[in-house]
Design a protein around this motif. Sequence first.
Motif, short mmCIF file in Angstrom:
data_model
loop_
_atom_site.label_atom_id
_atom_site.label_comp_id
_atom_site.label_asym_id
_atom_site.label_seq_id
_atom_site.Cartn_x
_atom_site.Cartn_y
_atom_site.Cartn_z
N SER A 118 0.81 -1.21 0.00
CA SER A 118 0.00 0.00 0.00
C SER A 118 0.85 1.27 0.00
CB SER A 118 -0.89 0.02 1.24
OG SER A 118 -1.57 1.25 1.34
N PRO A 119 0.52 2.23 -0.87
CA PRO A 119 1.20 3.52 -0.83
C PRO A 119 0.96 4.29 0.47
CG PRO A 119 0.05 3.25 -2.92
CD PRO A 119 -0.38 2.12 -2.01
N ALA A 120 0.00 3.85 1.28
CA ALA A 120 -0.26 4.52 2.56
C ALA A 120 0.97 4.50 3.46
CB ALA A 120 -1.44 3.86 3.26
N ILE A 121 1.89 3.58 3.24
CA ILE A 121 3.10 3.51 4.06
C ILE A 121 3.99 4.73 3.88
CG2 ILE A 121 4.58 2.27 2.45
CD1 ILE A 121 5.55 0.65 4.94
N ILE A 122 3.81 5.45 2.80
CA ILE A 122 4.65 6.63 2.53
C ILE A 122 4.62 7.59 3.73
CG2 ILE A 122 4.89 8.68 1.07
CD1 ILE A 122 3.95 6.88 -1.29
N GLU A 123 3.51 7.64 4.41
CA GLU A 123 3.38 8.53 5.58
C GLU A 123 4.29 8.11 6.73
OE1 GLU A 123 -0.81 8.73 6.41
OE2 GLU A 123 -1.23 9.14 4.30
N ASP A 124 4.77 6.86 6.73
CA ASP A 124 5.61 6.34 7.81
C ASP A 124 7.10 6.36 7.46
OD1 ASP A 124 3.34 5.65 9.37
OD2 ASP A 124 3.11 3.80 8.22
N LEU A 125 7.47 6.91 6.32
CA LEU A 125 8.85 6.80 5.84
C LEU A 125 9.71 8.03 6.08
CD1 LEU A 125 8.17 5.04 2.41
CD2 LEU A 125 8.52 4.01 4.66
N GLY A 126 9.20 9.04 6.71
CA GLY A 126 9.90 10.31 6.84
C GLY A 126 11.32 10.24 7.37
N LEU A 127 11.63 9.33 8.27
CA LEU A 127 12.96 9.27 8.87
C LEU A 127 13.89 8.27 8.22
CD1 LEU A 127 11.90 9.61 12.60
CD2 LEU A 127 12.76 11.37 11.08
N LEU A 128 13.49 7.68 7.11
CA LEU A 128 14.35 6.71 6.43
C LEU A 128 15.36 7.45 5.56
CD1 LEU A 128 11.83 3.88 5.51
CD2 LEU A 128 13.29 4.09 7.50
N THR A 129 16.49 7.72 6.11
CA THR A 129 17.49 8.56 5.46
C THR A 129 18.36 7.82 4.45
OG1 THR A 129 19.02 8.16 7.28
CG2 THR A 129 17.60 10.12 7.43
N GLN A 130 18.18 6.51 4.32
CA GLN A 130 18.96 5.74 3.36
C GLN A 130 18.11 5.02 2.33
OE1 GLN A 130 22.17 3.39 5.08
NE2 GLN A 130 22.09 4.64 6.92
N LEU A 131 16.80 5.22 2.35
CA LEU A 131 15.90 4.51 1.44
C LEU A 131 16.19 4.87 -0.01
CD1 LEU A 131 13.50 2.53 1.44
CD2 LEU A 131 12.01 4.52 1.31
N GLN A 132 16.49 3.86 -0.83
CA GLN A 132 16.83 4.07 -2.23
C GLN A 132 15.81 3.48 -3.19
OE1 GLN A 132 20.78 2.57 -2.89
NE2 GLN A 132 21.60 3.70 -1.15
N HIS A 133 15.11 2.42 -2.77
CA HIS A 133 14.18 1.72 -3.65
C HIS A 133 12.85 1.54 -2.93
CE1 HIS A 133 12.75 -2.27 -5.52
NE2 HIS A 133 12.39 -1.27 -6.31
N LEU A 134 11.77 1.97 -3.58
CA LEU A 134 10.43 1.85 -3.03
C LEU A 134 9.54 1.24 -4.11
CD1 LEU A 134 8.55 2.48 -0.66
CD2 LEU A 134 8.31 4.81 -1.56
N SER A 135 8.86 0.14 -3.77
CA SER A 135 8.08 -0.58 -4.76
C SER A 135 6.67 -0.86 -4.26
CB SER A 135 8.78 -1.90 -5.09
OG SER A 135 8.03 -2.66 -6.00
N PHE A 136 5.71 -0.65 -5.16
CA PHE A 136 4.30 -0.96 -4.89
C PHE A 136 3.79 -1.88 -6.00
CE2 PHE A 136 5.06 3.32 -3.13
CZ PHE A 136 4.85 3.03 -1.79
N PRO A 137 4.07 -3.19 -5.92
CA PRO A 137 3.72 -4.09 -7.02
C PRO A 137 2.22 -4.24 -7.27
CG PRO A 137 4.61 -5.32 -5.16
CD PRO A 137 4.76 -3.87 -4.83
N GLY A 138 1.39 -3.90 -6.30
CA GLY A 138 -0.05 -4.07 -6.47
C GLY A 138 -0.80 -2.80 -6.81
N HIS A 139 -0.07 -1.74 -7.20
CA HIS A 139 -0.72 -0.45 -7.44
C HIS A 139 -0.15 0.24 -8.67
CE1 HIS A 139 -3.08 -0.20 -3.75
NE2 HIS A 139 -2.09 -0.86 -3.21
#
Length: 194
Positions: A118-139
């Motif tokens: 779910s793209p709803a998780i985007i709201e929980d990612l604010g402090l991920l300072t090393q996140l390089q890849h984000l995937s939503f295979p069902g959307h």
Amino acid sequence: MTDLGGKHLQLPQLSQLSFMYAIKPIIAWPAMPQLAELSVTHCEEVTTVAGLSALTRLTSLTLDWKGQLWRSCHRLLLAAPPSVSHIHLQGSSSNEGGWSPVPAMVSMPQLRSLTCRSPAIIEDLGLLTQLQHLSFPGHPVTALSLEQLDLLYRLTTLRRLEFGVPVPERAHGHRVQVVRKVLPAGCTLEQPMR
């Protein structure tokens, strides 16, 4: 009940472990020092987390994040060692049973790759300072709200944003242009077309 908690249990070479449909699994995490990939799906009441944080070779977690299962998975996320760099949260789509926030993401700044239902998780990612890849295979890319686009813009380390559901070609162009404009510099967007 699944019991991998015997005091004489030793699995020193085990690098992958998957639990499916286990009820109250008991696990002796220290018996698996080489564990690199852990998958816990369709499992209820995963309460054995003592020793999980000592598995310094654990880099990948696949968990169910739906219905009541999210509580057990949340315990695993909180106990995960800092070596975990990829998480796959699977389950039904967000319109099938709602979405539960993932507060444990705050304690995982080392996360580099996240696949989620779910793209709803985007709201929980604010402090991920090393996140390089984000995937939503069902959307599709059209599933993003304006608020989520704004939050994605703030993920300055993001290098690849991926969607798995195609959108009609006529709707594809405009929406993709909007998303590309708000993505951090250097981030590529992968979206199939119909």
